[in-house]
Design an enzyme around this catalytic site. Structure first.
Site, mmCIF file in Angstrom:
data_model
loop_
_atom_site.group_PDB
_atom_site.id
_atom_site.type_symbol
_atom_site.label_atom_id
_atom_site.label_comp_id
_atom_site.label_asym_id
_atom_site.label_seq_id
_atom_site.Cartn_x
_atom_site.Cartn_y
_atom_site.Cartn_z
ATOM 1 N N LEU A 1 34.480 34.903 32.795
ATOM 2 C CA LEU A 1 33.703 35.708 33.695
ATOM 3 C C LEU A 1 34.075 35.399 35.260
ATOM 4 C CD1 LEU A 1 29.997 34.732 32.090
ATOM 5 C CD2 LEU A 1 31.203 36.979 31.914
ATOM 6 N N ASP A 2 33.862 36.705 35.915
ATOM 7 C CA ASP A 2 33.780 36.506 37.356
ATOM 8 C C ASP A 2 33.193 35.120 37.855
ATOM 9 O OD1 ASP A 2 35.744 38.629 37.190
ATOM 10 O OD2 ASP A 2 33.986 39.991 38.012
ATOM 11 N N MET A 3 33.806 34.661 38.862
ATOM 12 C CA MET A 3 33.181 33.298 39.378
ATOM 13 C C MET A 3 31.733 33.915 39.967
ATOM 14 S SD MET A 3 34.121 30.893 42.796
ATOM 15 C CE MET A 3 33.632 32.086 44.067
ATOM 16 N N SER A 4 31.479 35.082 40.405
ATOM 17 C CA SER A 4 29.947 35.501 40.908
ATOM 18 C C SER A 4 29.285 35.624 39.727
ATOM 19 C CB SER A 4 30.157 36.410 42.099
ATOM 20 O OG SER A 4 30.966 36.107 43.088
ATOM 21 N N THR A 5 29.787 36.089 38.819
ATOM 22 C CA THR A 5 28.859 36.376 37.519
ATOM 23 C C THR A 5 28.351 35.249 36.680
ATOM 24 O OG1 THR A 5 30.308 38.493 37.202
ATOM 25 C CG2 THR A 5 28.697 38.164 35.322
#
Length: 561
Positions: free
Chosen positions: A408-412
């Site tokens: 997952l994206d770091m921000s997700t």
């Protein structure tokens, strides 16, 4: 009434009560300081009302001409007498010019008619014109056609003769078998000699045809090569001149820093992964702002860049929104130009601290599902080791295989699937490849959607100038498909389910924000929308076949927003 004026230094109005920042803006990841916001608003007021230049930003449907949105930059500066003001710049050209009233000049003006570049460009254009003339000249086109037609005719004649030779050989074989049964030994011997002479005759015909064909083609190719040599000489001249011009341009772009040191583009990029500076290096707004400030003894205080106009087809750009400086061109240049300034820390390189235990949502002897927090890496980064993978290695010291099935994206935030053995990993990996794994995300979008459900198909590729951001690209992009379904609307925002059919980097973020997607960025998207307390995107549910029990397993995870 706001007056942009002819000066490059614009007094900043209504600053009372706004404290100065202690450090200068980190240009690649920032929230605009209130002074930068104030300067940007004053510049935007001018852009909305100005009559000094004509440029089609795509904001007026009645305006003609090519639509080109533009990145603008403002830098708040202080004079030696402590007067506060700002400088303004644009990236690239504005209204086909480098010299526009009120905007700081470019570091080197390639559009100067008296400069070496325009003179060299004129010579290059002359060479290009001559090459085009030669390549379209009737004699040259005839010479090319003659060689091509001669080759075709030769291949056709050779094919016909070879077929005749083959048929004659088959016929001689039949004659040889018949003669063996019906002729005396002496007559058979004489007959075989006759057949051999026929065979030799055919071989000679083949030899002569090849010789004649090659001679004819060589003559025609000699004529053609005379034209090609002239054209190639011009192309070599063009390449040499172009390379020389490019090197001289790179040397002309001389960039100062706060310590008074100067470097040209070649010096700045020589130790990077791309020692040849990318096209357009030094033409962005930020380097222009720094250069003018240093040359005129103005102290940089803070800066910001914003987009003005319609979004390009490939990128996600929103009118009046702030964006970071580009990385491929500006990061090496600004890295030099900011030396001697006290700059905000790079938040991207800051060590991520998550002191809590990761939440295990489901676990059995073969696999587990973990709830990844937002702003926490799935796998270690270049300078940060702390991640879900590093935590899982510590949690499962006896596990085999790569562990994480996806990222997952770091921000997700949300569910990540972890395999405890290589056997289980390979089985689940096969399910991902076959797209039998079903994932559902929940997102909060910054606006109201006109439709309650739909499908988005926008191919994606990495933005080479601004990694890790993605571009929509029909030519080189990988297929990316997302279906969506509206859950509810609340306070001018829309809560949706996202069902990614493919799994491209930033797929849901781009599909939400892009002008050909939903045109509505995810709340808190600091890359494609507006920064907030977090990215409101959560991997909420996953469905797959358990590799051992063969049961269809669905696991969910509570949405934290």
């Amino acid at each position: 009434m706001f007056n942009f004026g002819y000066s490059f230094f614009h007094p900043l109005e209504n600053t009372f009560g706004i404290p100065l920042p202690e450090t200068f803006t980190f240009p690649f990841y920032y929230e605009p300081h209130p002074l930068s916001v104030l300067a940007a608003k004053q510049l935007q007021t001018y852009l909305e009302t100005q009559t000094d230049f004509i440029h089609n930003f795509g904001l007026n449907p009645d305006q003609t001409g090519l639509v080109i949105g533009k990145m603008f930059g403002v830098m708040v500066v202080k004079t030696a007498k402590e007067q506060l003001g700002y400088l303004a710049a644009f990236s690239g050209k504005l209204a086909d010019s480098n010299d526009v009233k009120g905007f700081v000049p470019t570091v080197y003006n390639t559009l100067n008619e008296a400069g070496f570049y325009k003179k060299g460009e004129t010579k290059l254009n002359s060479i290009n014109t001559e090459i085009e003339r030669l390549e379209n000249a009737p004699d040259y086109l005839k010479a090319k056609a003659d060689v091509e037609n001669s080759n075709i005719a030769f291949v056709e004649a050779l094919s016909i003769l070879k077929a005749e030779v083959k048929a004659a050989k088959q016929h001689r074989n039949q004659q040889r078998e018949s003669a063996k049964l019906n002729m005396s030994a002496e007559a058979y011997s004489e007959f075989i000699e006759t057949l051999n002479k026929q065979s030799i005759g055919y071989q000679l015909r083949l030899k002569h045809l090849k010789q004649e064909g090659e001679t004819q083609i060589n003559k025609l190719e000699t004529v053609l090569s005379g034209f090609n040599e002239t054209i190639q000489t011009l192309k070599t001249q063009r390449a040499t001149l172009s390379a020389s011009l490019q090197q001289r341009i790179h040397q002309q772009y001389q960039f100062l820093n706060a310590e008074g040191d100067t470097k040209d583009l070649l010096d700045i990029f020589k130790d990077t992964t791309s020692p040849i500076p990318p096209a357009g290096s030094g033409e962005c707004a930020a380097p222009k702002l720094f250069q003018y400030a240093y040359e005129n003894h103005l102290k940089p205080v803070c800066m910001a860049e914003f987009w003005w106009g319609a979004s390009p087809k490939s990128e996600v750009r929103k009118h009046q929104q702030f964006y970071p400086s580009c990385r491929s061109k500006c990061e090496p240049i600004l890295g030099h130009m900011m030396q001697g300034l006290l700059v905000d820390a790079n938040p991207i390189e800051s060590q991520i601290v998550f002191n809590q235990e990761l939440e295990i949502v489901y676990e059995d002897a073969h696999l587990l599902l973990v709830n990844k927090p937002h702003e926490f890496l799935s796998v270690p980064g270049k300078s940060i080791n702390e991640s879900v993978l590093s935590r899982m290695k510590a949690y499962l010291p006896n596990a085999t295989g790569p562990l994480l099935l996806h990222r997952l994206d770091m921000s997700t935030s949300g569910l990540l699937l972890v395999a405890k053995s290589n056997r289980v990993y390979k089985n689940l990996q096969k399910q991902f490849i076959e797209r039998s794994v079903k994932k559902r995300y929940v997102a909060l979008l910054d606006g109201i959607l006109p439709n309650t459900k739909g499908i988005i198909n926008l191919p994606l590729r990495v933005d080479l100038d601004n990694r890790p951001q993605q571009l929509v690209c029909d030519t080189h992009g990988k297929p990316a498909t997302t279906t969506y379904e509206v859950i509810s609307t609340e306070n001018g925002q829309t809560r949706v389910y996202f069902y990614p059919i493919t799994g491209r980097t930033h797929q849901l973020r781009v599909h939400a924000a892009h002008s050909e997607g939903l045109k509505t960025p995810i709340v808190g998207d600091d890359l494609y929308g507006t920064k907030a307390n977090r990215l409101h995107l959560h991997a909420e549910r996953i469905t797959f076949t358990h590799p051992i029990t063969k049961e269809l397993l669905t696991v969910g995870c509570e949405v934290p927003f």
